[in-house]
Design an enzyme around this catalytic site. Sequence first.
Site, PDB file in Angstrom:
ATOM      1  N   GLU A 150      -2.888  27.820  30.367  1.00 38.19           N
ATOM      2  CA  GLU A 150      -1.576  28.338  30.674  1.00 38.19           C
ATOM      3  C   GLU A 150      -0.701  27.716  29.343  1.00 38.19           C
ATOM      4  O   GLU A 150      -1.028  26.528  29.398  1.00 38.19           O
ATOM      5  CB  GLU A 150      -1.137  28.159  31.992  1.00 38.19           C
ATOM      6  CG  GLU A 150       0.503  28.593  31.769  1.00 38.19           C
ATOM      7  CD  GLU A 150       1.039  28.574  33.416  1.00 38.19           C
ATOM      8  OE1 GLU A 150       0.193  28.525  34.178  1.00 38.19           O
ATOM      9  OE2 GLU A 150       2.231  28.078  33.234  1.00 38.19           O
ATOM     10  N   GLU A 155      10.514  27.528  29.641  1.00 35.66           N
ATOM     11  CA  GLU A 155      10.761  27.634  31.201  1.00 35.66           C
ATOM     12  C   GLU A 155      11.799  26.887  31.528  1.00 35.66           C
ATOM     13  O   GLU A 155      11.995  25.670  31.175  1.00 35.66           O
ATOM     14  CB  GLU A 155       9.524  27.072  31.886  1.00 35.66           C
ATOM     15  CG  GLU A 155       9.398  27.254  33.293  1.00 35.66           C
ATOM     16  CD  GLU A 155       8.097  26.743  33.968  1.00 35.66           C
ATOM     17  OE1 GLU A 155       8.010  27.121  35.047  1.00 35.66           O
ATOM     18  OE2 GLU A 155       7.472  26.227  33.405  1.00 35.66           O
TER      19      GLU A 155
END
Length: 285
Positions: A150, A155
């Site tokens: 990932e 974010e």
Amino acid sequence: MTNKGGYFDTGGHIEGDRDEGCCDRSPPSNDDGAWRFVWSDEFDGLEGSDATALDSNTWEYETGYVRNNEAQYYSTRIENSYISNGIAIIEARHDNWNGHTYTSASRTTLGKKSFLYGRFSLRAKIDTRPGSWPAWWWLPDTGGWPVGGEIDMMEYYQNKVLFNVMDGLQRWSSVHPTLDEGEFGGRVEFANHFHTWTFDWSPNKIQLHLDGMLINDYDVSNADGTGPNGENPFRRPGYFLMNQAVGGSAGGDPSNTDFPVRYHIDWIRQWAWDESIVDGVSVMV
């Protein structure tokens, strides 16, 4: 919203609001060549009745309650993801639709468009209030999570901007400054402006930038042998996700936040390193 038409590639910097100086023009391997424009979605809208919809040739939906005990139901409704004045908007709503207290959208290129190596940039404005959890991230086309790895290029939650790389053994390289640090100016000030997140990816390096600042510099060889069939997960293709989550295991308590919560995306762009370009001459698009 700036410079939505032709532009020069000067090493990843596109003039913007607070995204000045975005990235140096360092090559992935040697000094020969320059970044060559490959693809973008400028979110200018389609013609006809789908003028406010994201391009379905590129963007698919996730639906339902997907991960992290998040409070929102991901829907396919136009109310939750749409285009307005050249901006893609992912909108989380507190609307009790079909029995779901919160709704939002997660848009993904899975099965539509795949990515492997290059420079990728996203220019966006995010909501930093409690409960808001926007992201732009990468997952593998095949192999699944976690073994396929990932990458979290953008974010945000609870006053932190996160830049994460996770290998197939779930070992995280995570850098997560708070918005009170350095040049960020605090949570409210940060949310007032568009910013540019840039992801440089080669077989050897993953580098994650914000507004020209290198935040996470990851050596891809650290993930050798951790991916599917003993491969390196970051030498395999994958897809992008853009989503606006609410609450959940990390997003914080949304109960005192006035909705809607909106994630504004001006554009997403891709370049490839082209060694045939002489003397690093910029490419006109």
